[in-house]
Scaffold this motif. Structure first.
Motif, short mmCIF file in Angstrom:
data_model
loop_
_atom_site.label_atom_id
_atom_site.label_comp_id
_atom_site.label_asym_id
_atom_site.label_seq_id
_atom_site.Cartn_x
_atom_site.Cartn_y
_atom_site.Cartn_z
N ILE A 15 0.79 -1.45 -0.02
CA ILE A 15 -0.16 -0.14 -0.03
C ILE A 15 0.86 1.09 -0.20
N TYR A 16 1.94 1.32 0.85
CA TYR A 16 2.71 2.45 0.75
C TYR A 16 3.30 3.05 -0.62
N PRO A 17 3.51 2.30 -1.66
CA PRO A 17 4.10 2.83 -3.13
C PRO A 17 2.64 3.37 -3.81
N LEU A 18 1.38 2.62 -3.24
CA LEU A 18 0.22 3.16 -3.70
C LEU A 18 -0.02 4.65 -3.42
N TYR A 19 0.05 4.85 -2.15
CA TYR A 19 -0.10 6.02 -1.39
C TYR A 19 0.99 7.13 -2.05
N LYS A 20 2.17 6.68 -1.96
CA LYS A 20 3.09 7.58 -2.62
C LYS A 20 2.81 8.10 -4.12
N GLU A 21 2.44 6.96 -4.81
CA GLU A 21 2.03 7.34 -6.34
C GLU A 21 0.76 8.36 -6.36
N TRP A 22 -0.15 8.13 -5.38
CA TRP A 22 -1.30 8.94 -5.42
C TRP A 22 -1.09 10.43 -4.97
N VAL A 23 0.10 10.57 -3.97
CA VAL A 23 0.36 11.80 -3.32
C VAL A 23 1.06 12.66 -4.61
N ILE A 24 1.96 11.95 -5.40
CA ILE A 24 2.76 12.61 -6.38
C ILE A 24 1.70 13.15 -7.42
N ALA A 25 0.81 12.26 -7.78
CA ALA A 25 -0.04 12.71 -8.77
C ALA A 25 -0.92 13.91 -8.32
N LYS A 26 -1.36 14.00 -7.11
CA LYS A 26 -2.14 15.00 -6.91
C LYS A 26 -1.22 16.45 -6.43
N ALA A 27 0.07 16.21 -6.07
CA ALA A 27 0.97 17.42 -5.73
C ALA A 27 1.34 17.80 -7.16
N THR A 28 1.45 17.09 -8.08
CA THR A 28 1.67 17.79 -9.49
C THR A 28 0.89 18.86 -9.98
N LYS A 29 -0.67 18.58 -9.72
CA LYS A 29 -1.56 19.25 -9.93
C LYS A 29 -1.64 20.57 -8.91
N PHE A 30 -1.48 20.29 -7.73
CA PHE A 30 -1.34 21.17 -6.66
C PHE A 30 -0.43 22.35 -7.15
N THR A 31 0.65 21.82 -7.44
CA THR A 31 2.13 22.60 -7.64
C THR A 31 1.61 23.58 -8.84
N GLN A 32 1.16 22.84 -10.01
CA GLN A 32 0.84 23.93 -11.09
C GLN A 32 -0.08 25.09 -10.63
N ASN A 33 -1.01 24.69 -9.82
CA ASN A 33 -2.17 25.69 -9.56
C ASN A 33 -1.79 26.80 -8.61
N ARG A 34 -0.67 26.44 -7.87
CA ARG A 34 0.08 27.42 -7.01
C ARG A 34 1.13 28.23 -7.43
N LEU A 35 1.63 27.94 -8.56
CA LEU A 35 3.23 28.42 -9.03
C LEU A 35 2.73 29.94 -9.46
N ASN A 36 1.64 30.27 -9.95
CA ASN A 36 1.40 31.60 -10.64
C ASN A 36 1.46 32.65 -9.78
N ARG A 37 1.04 32.42 -8.62
CA ARG A 37 1.07 33.70 -7.65
C ARG A 37 2.43 34.09 -7.43
N PHE A 38 3.43 32.98 -7.37
CA PHE A 38 4.64 33.29 -7.01
C PHE A 38 5.68 33.81 -8.15
N THR A 39 5.46 33.03 -9.31
CA THR A 39 6.27 33.45 -10.36
C THR A 39 6.03 34.66 -11.08
N THR A 40 4.62 35.07 -10.78
CA THR A 40 4.26 36.47 -11.36
C THR A 40 5.12 37.65 -10.59
N LYS A 41 5.36 37.32 -9.49
CA LYS A 41 5.94 38.34 -8.51
C LYS A 41 7.44 38.38 -8.65
N LEU A 42 7.91 37.16 -8.94
CA LEU A 42 9.56 36.96 -9.20
C LEU A 42 9.93 37.31 -10.67
#
Length: 240
Positions: free
Chosen positions: A127-154
């Motif tokens: 189960i641990y590898p499946l949990y890790k895979e799930w987190v990575i998939a969700k984290a990829t979308k999460f990161t894409q959604n949050r980047l703009n607020r920082f890259t615009t300022k930088l």
């Protein structure tokens, strides 16, 4: 080999390097490592270690105080797994006539479906590898959604972002503008993830930890030091 600090002897590991030009000391977990250019006189190494002994002892003491042993999850039904700073209960469902296990998040809890023949002692391995895979998939979308607020300022954009297994770092930035993130940081609260994102994005402007580098982070996250301290105290707990 060891470092003498008062009445205490601190063991360390010495590695020789043909690439390094200066002596380097690192304290990771409860291990002290010294990397020296090939041919460095033993006296020079001893002098540096004597000078740095108080700092080395302080780093080891912080590890002992802040990073107690964290017992690994066994991934049994009822255990709680972290994601974005919150804990969600895991439910393990055994089913007949399936050979492949699966993992999902549904109605406020994690659900792992496994073959009925799977022994509980094998739950973590499966189960641990499946949990890790799930987190990575969700984290990829999460990161894409949050980047703009920082890259615009930088006014800086990474060439690529990759979320992966990293044992010693929360994130890193390569000279070609690629950002690598430790998947475990997405188990932490959102504000802590933001700090790591901004930290690595700031390296697109400064590939060091200069005054200007930290000023860049403070401009975007005025309270970044609180998040840095949270990681110092709680970071070990993210290694479940």
């Amino acid at each position: 080999m060891y470092i003498q600090f008062g009445n205490e002897k601190i063991p360390y590991e010495l590695c020789w390097s043909s690439k390094r030009k200066t002596l380097g000391i690192s304290v990771q977990s409860d291990k002290v490592s010294v990397t020296a250019p090939e041919g460095t006189p033993e006296e020079k190494i001893n002098d540096l270690l004597t000078k740095k002994a108080p700092w080395i002892r302080k780093q080891l003491q912080e590890y002992e105080e802040i990073h107690p042993f964290i017992q690994e999850r066994e991934f049994f039904s009822g255990e709680k797994l972290p994601y974005l700073g919150r804990l969600y209960r895991l439910k393990v469902v055994k089913e007949d006539h399936i050979q492949k296990s699966s993992f999902k998040f549904q109605q406020g809890k994690f659900i792992a479906t496994v073959p009925i023949s799977l022994n509980e002692t094998e739950y973590r391995r499966v189960i641990y590898p499946l949990y890790k895979e799930w987190v990575i998939a969700k984290a990829t979308k999460f990161t894409q959604n949050r980047l703009n607020r920082f890259t615009t300022k930088l006014r800086e954009n990474p060439t690529h972002i990759q979320i992966k297994e990293q044992r010693q770092r929360w994130g890193s930035c390569t000279p070609d503008g690629k950002i690598l993130l430790n998947w475990r940081i997405f188990l932490a609260p959102t504000s802590v993830i933001d700090y790591i994102l901004v930290h690595e994005l700031a390296h697109l402007k400064n590939m060091n930890h200069s005054t200007d580098f930290w000023a860049t982070i403070k401009m975007i996250l005025p309270n970044y030091e609180d998040k840095k301290e949270w990681l110092r105290i709680n970071g070990r707990k993210l290694y479940i």
